[in-house]
Structure formats: structure tokens, C-alpha cells
Scaffold this motif. Structure first.
Motif, short mmCIF file in Angstrom:
data_model
loop_
_atom_site.label_atom_id
_atom_site.label_comp_id
_atom_site.label_asym_id
_atom_site.label_seq_id
_atom_site.Cartn_x
_atom_site.Cartn_y
_atom_site.Cartn_z
N LYS A 130 0.69 -1.17 0.01
CA LYS A 130 0.00 0.00 -0.01
C LYS A 130 0.95 1.30 -0.16
O LYS A 130 1.37 1.60 1.03
N ARG A 131 1.06 1.78 -1.17
CA ARG A 131 1.95 3.03 -1.35
C ARG A 131 1.22 4.17 -1.33
O ARG A 131 0.14 4.29 -2.17
N LEU A 132 1.04 4.98 -0.06
CA LEU A 132 0.43 6.18 -0.16
C LEU A 132 0.85 7.26 -0.94
O LEU A 132 1.88 7.50 -1.31
N THR A 133 -0.43 7.74 -1.49
CA THR A 133 -0.23 9.02 -2.61
C THR A 133 -0.89 10.27 -2.38
O THR A 133 -0.47 11.17 -2.94
N ASN A 134 -1.92 10.20 -1.49
CA ASN A 134 -2.47 11.54 -1.13
C ASN A 134 -3.01 11.42 0.36
O ASN A 134 -3.64 10.28 0.71
N ILE A 135 -3.40 12.65 0.97
CA ILE A 135 -3.95 12.54 2.25
C ILE A 135 -4.90 13.77 2.11
O ILE A 135 -4.54 14.90 1.84
N GLU A 136 -5.96 13.72 2.41
CA GLU A 136 -7.10 14.82 2.74
C GLU A 136 -7.91 14.57 3.83
O GLU A 136 -8.07 13.82 4.48
N GLU A 137 -8.38 16.05 4.41
CA GLU A 137 -9.04 16.24 5.41
C GLU A 137 -10.37 16.94 5.30
O GLU A 137 -10.26 17.83 4.51
N LYS A 138 -11.68 16.31 5.72
CA LYS A 138 -12.67 17.18 5.48
C LYS A 138 -13.75 16.48 6.31
O LYS A 138 -13.86 15.47 6.87
N ASP A 139 -14.50 17.75 7.18
CA ASP A 139 -15.49 17.17 7.85
C ASP A 139 -14.92 16.41 8.96
O ASP A 139 -15.75 15.38 9.42
N ASP A 140 -13.84 16.70 9.95
CA ASP A 140 -13.29 15.89 10.68
C ASP A 140 -13.30 14.55 10.51
O ASP A 140 -13.10 13.56 11.45
N LYS A 141 -12.69 14.12 9.47
CA LYS A 141 -12.27 12.98 8.64
C LYS A 141 -10.91 13.09 8.11
O LYS A 141 -10.65 14.18 7.57
N VAL A 142 -10.31 11.96 7.91
CA VAL A 142 -9.04 11.96 7.12
C VAL A 142 -9.33 10.59 6.33
O VAL A 142 -9.58 9.56 6.56
N THR A 143 -8.82 11.08 4.80
CA THR A 143 -8.87 10.07 3.81
C THR A 143 -7.36 9.94 3.46
O THR A 143 -6.77 10.82 2.90
N VAL A 144 -7.04 8.87 3.30
CA VAL A 144 -5.87 8.30 2.65
C VAL A 144 -5.94 7.52 1.44
O VAL A 144 -6.99 6.69 1.08
N HIS A 145 -5.30 7.78 0.26
CA HIS A 145 -5.48 7.18 -1.02
C HIS A 145 -4.18 6.46 -1.36
O HIS A 145 -3.02 6.90 -1.11
N PHE A 156 -8.59 9.93 12.38
CA PHE A 156 -7.31 10.28 12.70
C PHE A 156 -6.28 9.54 11.80
O PHE A 156 -6.64 8.30 11.63
N LEU A 157 -5.18 10.18 11.73
CA LEU A 157 -3.98 9.47 10.87
C LEU A 157 -2.68 9.36 11.64
O LEU A 157 -2.50 10.42 12.12
N LEU A 158 -2.01 8.28 11.75
CA LEU A 158 -0.67 8.42 12.58
C LEU A 158 0.20 7.81 11.43
O LEU A 158 -0.01 6.56 10.97
N GLY A 159 1.31 8.48 11.35
CA GLY A 159 2.19 8.22 10.38
C GLY A 159 3.53 7.74 11.14
O GLY A 159 4.12 8.14 11.92
N CYS A 160 3.59 6.31 11.00
CA CYS A 160 4.59 5.56 11.71
C CYS A 160 5.78 4.72 10.64
O CYS A 160 6.21 3.74 10.82
N ASP A 161 5.70 5.60 9.51
CA ASP A 161 6.55 5.02 8.31
C ASP A 161 7.99 5.43 8.15
O ASP A 161 8.51 5.62 7.05
N GLY A 162 8.59 5.62 9.38
CA GLY A 162 10.01 5.63 9.52
C GLY A 162 10.64 7.06 8.79
O GLY A 162 9.88 7.89 8.66
N ILE A 163 11.72 7.03 8.86
CA ILE A 163 12.56 8.29 8.52
C ILE A 163 12.36 8.73 7.09
O ILE A 163 12.43 10.10 7.08
N HIS A 164 12.03 8.02 6.21
CA HIS A 164 11.76 8.42 4.99
C HIS A 164 10.38 8.46 4.81
O HIS A 164 9.63 8.23 3.51
N SER A 166 6.36 8.98 4.25
CA SER A 166 5.70 9.52 3.11
C SER A 166 4.44 10.37 3.87
O SER A 166 4.04 11.32 3.25
N VAL A 167 4.01 10.19 4.88
CA VAL A 167 3.17 10.79 5.65
C VAL A 167 3.61 12.44 5.87
O VAL A 167 3.12 13.44 5.70
N ARG A 168 4.96 12.56 6.38
CA ARG A 168 5.45 13.67 6.52
C ARG A 168 5.71 14.54 5.32
O ARG A 168 5.68 15.53 5.07
#
Length: 426
Positions: A130-145, A156-164, A166-168
């Protein structure tokens, strides 16, 4: 107002799986995990987990399983280049008394086996490739693509994907660039059946200083030893990508045995001869350039927070990578508990305010550990033969004074290992 019931986790490493397990258990929150790799990673050598991290693993019910796979290596013994033992120190003698926990060294694969098997038993879903390509927030929700066309939505979205991370890079702090520390490790894991008896019977972390870095060897599991050669290497200007470093790594591996044997010189002692044997019998060696995240960067944005190495990656010279991630997880769990309990009360703090408080508490702690790790890294830098001898004498006398005066009984240098993240309040 509705509380947080689903936290999407990006990253299936130690931070991500630990977060999912703890949040599900303590906060009754659904935590699907999305991992970019096609299967659980087998990368890495061995990691150290001192008292502060082991205490948290115990609270998660995971410590016994970890201890069964790893080995206690709280003793550090220093050797000169001529093979003489300069002294030793129990790195957690005082913090063990305060917490009840010592120092575990465990293969990263074994660490992940415990976490992954527990996640499976607890029905925590982990989705691979699952390679993350986009993050969107709307109406107190977070959507990941994701690149495969799928998506997911949570509270809520928690980025635990290391030093490189994608969330950051995509959302929280796109302008943050990991910094090369100037130090790289070459390491390997070897079965004791292939080694001389002296290596097979090791029961501590043994370090030997050279003019070009530090060589260390330690047991990491039953009948397995872990060794690494940590040294200063200049980063070529043309090689500033991960692929470039992988190519540089191959060159370092090709030259390793010759480099190290030459550094040992003509010393003839049981210890030095054992080190030569270990290196010569090593067939698979891996190269790991050490990066860090510069301090002072933002860790959160809206309903998204990065934790672990994604937020504060640091050199491994203080053995705090796993422990810092666990502390992040526990404090975030406390944040969610506080947010849920006070959601509909007058003058309740907003989620944004709580995240700011979280960052303030954790940055104070992680920056302290970063400074410790960088100080410990100085001994790995290149030095002249004279400077090496001066360092050996200083360390030898320092260890004698430390033991003679009883500084270990005073907790000198071990205070951070007795820290308890659950003492923090929102």
C-alpha cells in the motif's frame, strides 16, 4: 461531538504495530495498518531496548516474549586495539533498580515476529503493498489514497512510516529533509556454530576502538551474535538518494574485511585474533548509513500526527529508537483518553491544543536523547593513532573512577532510562 473511533496507521514496522496494539487495547479504537512493502520486512540487524522501553513492553504484555527471543546485554566492556580489556560498566545498574528492567538486545526480525504474531492474535488488520499517494481532511475525517486506487477514511491518521516517511513528506512537513550524520554502520548476524569458542561464549556488549571507528560484538539471540563496525564516512555529493547509498554500500562491503584487518595491525592477543576470525568467517554484510531528523520540525497537522522515526529519527548510539517510539504510543494513547473523557465538557481543550501539548512534551524528551546519541557517536569518528591512545587512556581511567566512586549507584547517566512516560499528564 463524536470522539475518535478509528485511527488509520501508515507503516507496519515496530512503531505502527505497537501503536495499533496499544490503541486497540487501551482506547478501544480500530487501527488498520497500511504498509508499503509487500510483506513484513526482514531488514535490520539487532536493536537495544533499555529499561524505559522494556517497562512499556511489559505493560503491553510483550516483554516476556521479547526476552525469550533476545538476550540480556547490560554490561559494556571496552577493549584496546592491542586486545587488553580497559574496563566495563553495567549500563542499566541503577535504572534496573528503579524500574525492575534491564537491557535487551534482540534481532529486529524477532522483535517484529513478536509484534506481528500478537497483531494477528488480536485481529489487527495489516495491509501490504500500500503506497500512500495523497492525504485529505474534510468534516473531521481523514482520507488516505493509495497507488492501487484504494482509499480509507478514519477519524485520525498516525504516520509510523520511518525516517523516509510518506506521511511527513506528503502532508505534515514536506520541506523536512533527513540529514546524514556522517556515520555509517556495517553489520552482520552470525550463528555461533560458525565462530571460535571465544565468540560463542560472549555475554556482554564488547567494543574495540580503532583509528577509523568502533567495532562492537554482542550476543543477539540464542546461538547468534551481532557485530557492527561504526565509522565516519563522507557522503559523496552525487549520491544523495537511497539508491545511491545502496550502491555505496556495496563498495563498502567489498572493502570491509581488508579495511578492518588492516586497522587491527599486527596485534597478537586472544581478543584481537578472535575479532579477525569473526570478520573472516562473515559472508553476508550489510551497510547502513545513519540519518537523523533535524530537531524543531512540526510533527502534526490537522488530524494527523507522525511518531517514531518519522518524527525524530536519531543515531542508534543511545539504543533508544524502539523505546522512543513506544513512549510516543503511550503518550498519544493518553491524549486520546483525555480527549474522549472531556469532549463534551465546558472549556475542554481542542484536539489541536492537545497535539501541541503532546509535541512539547515529546520534543523535550527526544531532543535530550538525540544529544546523548550524538555525544556517543563522537567516539566513532576518525582519529590519529595518538588521539586513539589518549581516548583509550581516558576511557580506562574514567571507568575505574566510575566504579571506585560508585557513580553507578547514584544513577549518573542513567536517569533518562528510569523515566516513565505515564507520569506525563494533559
Amino acid at each position: 461531538m463524536k470522539g475518535i473511533e478509528k485511527v488509520i496507521i501508515i507503516g507496519g514496522g515496530p512503531a505502527g504495530v505497537a501503536a495499533a496494539l496499544h490503541l486497540q487495547e487501551k482506547n478501544n479504537i480500530s487501527c488498520p495498518i497500511y504498509e508499503v512493502r509487500s510483506e513484513p520486512t526482514t531488514l535490520g540487524g539487532a536493536v537495544g531496548i533499555p529499561s524505559n522501553g522494556l517497562r512499556l513492553l511489559q505493560r503491553m504484555g510483550l516483554c516476556d516474549a521479547m526476552m525469550a527471543k533476545g538476550t540480556e546485554t547490560s554490561m559494556l566492556r571496552l577493549h584496546s586495539l592491542k586486545g587488553n580489556e580497559m574496563g566495563g560498566i553495567d549500563m542499566v545498574s541503577w535504572s534496573r533498580q528503579q524500574t525492575g528492567f534491564g537491557y535487551l538486545r534482540i534481532r529486529r526480525t524477532d522483535l517484529m515476529d513478536v509484534l506481528s504474531s500478537t497483531a494477528s492474535k488480536k485481529c489487527v488488520p495489516i495491509y501490504f503493498s500500500k503506497r500512500l499517494t495523497n492525504i485529505e481532511e474534510k468534516d473531521d475525517k481523514v482520507t488516505v489514497h493509495f497507488s492501487d486506487g484504494t482509499s480509507d477514511t478514519g477519524d485520525f491518521l498516525l504516520g509510523c512510516d520511518g525516517i523516509h516517511s510518506s506521511v511527513r513528506k506528503l502532508y505534515v512537513d514536506p520541506n523536512c529533509t533527513p540529514q546524514y550524520t556522517g556515520i555509517s554502520n556495517v553489520f552482520s548476524l552470525l550463528p555461533t556454530s560458525e565462530l571460535p569458542p571465544a565468540a560463542s561464549s560472549l555475554d556482554a556488549l564488547h567494543a574495540t576502538l580503532t583509528s577509523d571507528g568502533m567495532f562492537a560484538i554482542s550476543p543477539a539471540a540464542h546461538e547468534v551474535v551481532y557485530w557492527f563496525f561504526s565509522r565516519e564516512i563522507t557522503m559523496p555529493e552525487s549520491l544523495d538518494t537511497r539508491d545511491g547509498w545502496e550502491e555505496r554500500g556495496k563498495k563498502e562491503v567489498d572493502n570491509l574485511k581488508t579495511i578492518f584487518v588492516n586497522l587491527l595491525g599486527d596485534a597478537d592477543s586472544p581478543w584481537v585474533n578472535m575479532l579477525r576470525d569473526v570478520v573472516r568467517k562473515t559472508e553476508v554484510v550489510k551497510f547502513y548509513p545513519i540519518f537523523k531528523i533535524p530537531p524543531g520540525r512540526p510533527w502534526s497537522k490537522g488530524r494527523c500526527l507522525i511518531i517514531g522515526d518519522a518524527a525524530h529519527a536519531m543515531p542508534p548510539h543511545a539504543s533508544q529508537g524502539v523505546s522512543m517510539a513506544l513512549e510516543d504510543v503511550f503518550l498519544f494513547s493518553s491524549l486520546l483518553t483525555h480527549h474522549s473523557r472531556n469532549l463534551n465538557t465546558p472549556n475542554s481543550r481542542s484536539l489541536e491544543s492537545l497535539l501541541q501539548s503532546y509535541e512539547s512534551k515529546r520534543k523535550l524528551r527526544t531532543e535530550q536523547m538525540l544529544k546523548t546519541a550524538e555525544r556517543n557517536g563522537d567516539i566513532r569518528k576518525k582519529k590519529t593513532s595518538l588521539r586513539l591512545r589518549v581516548n583509550e587512556l581516558a576511557l580506562s581511567w574514567g571507568l575505574r573512577v566510575y566504579g571506585a566512586v560508585g557513580l553507578d549507584k547514584m544513577g549518573i547517566g542513567q536517569g533518562p532510562l528510569a523515566y516513565d512516560i505515564e507520569d506525563e499528564q494533559f
